[in-house]
Scaffold this active site. Structure first.
Site, mmCIF file in Angstrom:
data_model
loop_
_atom_site.group_PDB
_atom_site.id
_atom_site.type_symbol
_atom_site.label_atom_id
_atom_site.label_comp_id
_atom_site.label_asym_id
_atom_site.label_seq_id
_atom_site.Cartn_x
_atom_site.Cartn_y
_atom_site.Cartn_z
ATOM 1 N N HIS A 1 101.956 105.834 83.035
ATOM 2 C CA HIS A 1 100.711 105.183 83.469
ATOM 3 C C HIS A 1 100.612 104.963 84.976
ATOM 4 C CE1 HIS A 1 99.555 103.240 79.296
ATOM 5 N NE2 HIS A 1 99.871 104.519 79.202
ATOM 6 N N ASP B 1 103.043 111.488 79.697
ATOM 7 C CA ASP B 1 102.130 110.763 78.789
ATOM 8 C C ASP B 1 100.750 111.374 78.864
ATOM 9 O OD1 ASP B 1 101.007 108.940 77.071
ATOM 10 O OD2 ASP B 1 100.999 107.301 78.510
ATOM 11 N N GLU C 1 93.454 108.364 73.342
ATOM 12 C CA GLU C 1 94.460 107.409 72.863
ATOM 13 C C GLU C 1 94.555 106.239 73.807
ATOM 14 O OE1 GLU C 1 98.422 105.481 72.652
ATOM 15 O OE2 GLU C 1 97.595 106.603 74.326
ATOM 16 N N ASP D 1 104.614 111.029 71.343
ATOM 17 C CA ASP D 1 104.013 110.278 72.452
ATOM 18 C C ASP D 1 105.075 109.386 73.087
ATOM 19 O OD1 ASP D 1 102.222 109.219 74.243
ATOM 20 O OD2 ASP D 1 101.260 107.864 72.804
#
Lengths: 455, 455
Positions: A412, A279, A313, A341
């Site tokens: 994340h 990511d 983003e 993405d």
């Protein structure tokens, strides 16, 4: 409006474009996507918007676009919100103190240096939180313990990313002292997952953080034990002044319809905990690899292919908004937009969101993707977060759906690193992308403007 | 010497003891091992030897042993070395700074507060390090990048745990400033694995730490890039004064041969990063669950079953040494000893280390374990780290080999938490243990003293 240009040179058939059987093996063998992810993650590193590493990533992207033969390569300035993490600790206090693995959510305010300490009240959802009302919540640390479902299409993220985004606003409005959520992730590692959150209009701005899944389990058991569970949370995160970043843009100018633009995007920024490999290093690598293939002199597309690596983003969509504003005069000439993405998994489906002619386009894309074992599905394309500001202009979207079963294991979190990239899978994805993009740049089909509104 | 007691009551056959088919399902349904791991990890938490949590674990063990009906329950005092972790950071410095996930190795000295910074020299093994000699090593940070093999029997740990233990001594002797190793683990999480290391006799005591596998990969690529890779390492760890801990001991007194002791052990301490669920909460739970079953009035064993939860296995083996010393007069009456320190996986094999009669015992154990799909193998038992001091006395060892394919994914890392325990697997293991221990406590076979020396 579907415009079929009968004066155009005869269309190569989709099957001929992808060269039938063996396409996947050839795609994997010739793709540079794997190496591009390595280069970006090693040479820029974690790159939150506006950070020194983000500036390194912009420089890397400019250099790389030029190296692969793109034209009109430029950095389009974007002002970005900035936010930085500090110390972060959480501890269950009492007879059995336990340290919990925690990370602040993006945009959260910090705690005082000594932290916030309070009894924990657990809820399974935002609705359950609202239903409690102020009485039981006031003065507490709210723990929202919602589990993210593992799915191929990543749809499990919808519900729990909403929890992440809104929990602090909703708990703060009820008088909570702070919020912790179960990480939005599908793994069981002691690596919490960050992600963006936003405060509401009210004055209450309470600190918000995520616990790793094992720590959420531990806190759940502590709460369920019956005796009050007290948590101490220390977060040193804070907002910084806005700063400069950039969308990095490069093109392969179309040979026949240079004014018609097929946009393929990804985002250059990443969260700070990992190195942003899945990511969105993977997405950057896929779109750069597609452009590299189409930039070869013998492969020049009929329409213009534009690569956009968006700024920020993750924590504000600043780059997406800036692009839509800067290019509003030419959005009517964006004949299709796609964003990569969704990690480095294999492409298994294609979705279209367009007006008249969508069905014909879907068929052409399905045929092109057949050799990659991907199918066209009727569900409308979503477009990706960075394409959202293009919706009002009716820009047609195409999604190349990638297998996301494992994506939210790492997304994340500190685990989003290069070793999580599967060379074969990202090679298949880049090959499928190239085949689909070739249809969009070269087909005489021009899909009609997409209707506004959901889906 | 094999003593077959013909006056003993007729032996129940091993098959009858485990009740044939369905044994695994019954074992899983009736085992309390899963709940015992939860209780220890939640109620004591991470419990390095001599810490407050270690004292909580001792209290927990005493309470639990009494609750499950053991006799002679006591804490036998042990003085333990103590060591604590502090701040720990590692950063690749230069054009692309990257933070690396790092953890100090147990017993390591710390760095100065500002850290140690030097160029990195990478070697694949200790032999390769020694072969370099002083020239290329002096003043550098040595990076030993050896990969741990994933195996069922855990044998991959042998080579790389030796690297962990000795790298600092060997690099320090060559003038290195510090040592980092690739974590001794089989995972790809950004969670480094700690573990014990020791300095040699020389004066050089250099800081030693482990990088997570993804960070070791990153450092490897930085070194391989050709330009010098510089690392800054900050470790706040330090030794503390010795302190008190205890071996916790409980018994089920034998009905016919109370003086003959079958010892089943595990270790109560854990590393500080996780909560010590697989290492060695699982082992504690298995031996306590076995004892719980044999402590039922209708199930009393013929020989005495002794449970020993050893202090400080992880960082000095203080408990093991203290036990052997305190009980030296009765070691001749230890007819078998087993340690559960291989996680929560299924038992797949049994190994024996004994003198005359070993073969008959192996057969009886194999028969008892048949319903659990475990087999007797000719390889000699190893006994576990806490049993090592019993070797000179010739105490027979039995190993119940557990599936360790996934054990080193989590071992000694922050990921060693309760959620990694598979209820069915630990239930099978506890059932297999109970069946084997029943053979050892009740069989007329008394294995002869084990020969000294390897294996």
């Amino acid at each position: 409006v579907v415009s079929i240009d009968h004066t155009a040179s005869p269309l190569e058939s989709a099957a001929a474009i992808v060269e039938g059987g063996g396409a996947v093996q050839r795609a994997i063998a010739t793709s540079k996507a794997y190496e591009l992810v390595r280069a970006l993650t090693d040479e820029a590193g974690p790159r939150p918007a506006g950070s020194p590493a983000d500036a390194r990533a912009v420089a890397w992207a400019l250099t790389t676009m030029r190296a692969i033969g793109l034209e009109q390569v430029r950095a389009e300035p974007v002002t970005v919100e900035r936010w930085e993490r500090g110390v972060e600790t959480a501890e269950l206090v009492g007879a059995t103190p336990q340290r919990l693995a925690v990370t602040a959510l993006g945009n959260s305010v910090g705690t005082p240096p000594e932290g916030v300490e309070a009894e924990v009240i657990e809820v399974p959802s935002l609705d359950a939180l609202d239903a409690l009302g102020r009485g039981p919540v006031e003065g507490k640390i709210v723990f929202v313990n919602a589990t993210t479902a593992r799915t191929r299409d990543g749809s499990g993220y919808g519900a729990t990313s909403l929890v992440r985004r809104q929990a602090a606003a909703r708990a703060g409005a009820l008088g909570a002292k702070a919020v912790v959520i179960r990480s939005v992730g599908t793994d069981h590692n002691r690596l919490p997952h960050t992600g963006s959150m936003r405060y509401g209009q009210g004055p209450a701005r309470v600190p918000a953080a995520a616990l790793s899944a094992p720590d959420a389990d531990l806190l759940h058991r502590a709460v369920a034990s019956g005796s009050p569970a007290r948590l101490r949370l220390v977060l040193g995160c804070k907002a910084l002044p806005e700063g400069p970043s950039a969308n990095v843009v490069g093109e392969v100018i179309g040979s026949e319809r240079p004014d018609e633009i097929v946009l393929i995007g990804a985002h250059l920024d990443s969260w700070d905990l990992g190195t942003g490999a899945i990511d969105d290093g993977a997405g950057c690598a896929i779109v750069l690899d597609v452009a590299r293939q189409l930039a070869r002199p013998e492969a020049r597309p009929r329409r213009t292919l534009r690569v956009v690596l968006f700024a920020n983003e993750e924590n504000g969509l600043s780059g997406a908004k800036a692009y839509a504003e800067a290019h509003k005069a030419e959005l009517a000439r964006h004949t299709a937009a796609l964003e990569a993405d969704a990690g480095a998994g294999r492409v298994y489906a294609v979705r279209v969101r367009a007006g008249e002619g969508a069905e014909a386009l879907r068929s052409a894309l399905g045929a092109a993707l057949g050799p990659f074992s991907a199918v066209a599905v009727a569900e409308a394309a979503n477009g990706g977060a960075d394409l959202r500001p293009l919706r009002p202009a009716g820009v047609p979207f195409v999604d190349l759906a990638q297998d996301m079963h494992e994506y939210f294991d790492h997304h994340h979190s500190a685990n989003d690193t290069f070793d999580k990239i599967d060379r074969d899978a990202i090679g298949q994805a880049a090959g499928a992308w190239a085949a689909a993009v070739r249809v969009l740049t070269d087909s005489p089909l021009t899909p009609g403007r997409a209707p506004e509104g959901p889906p």
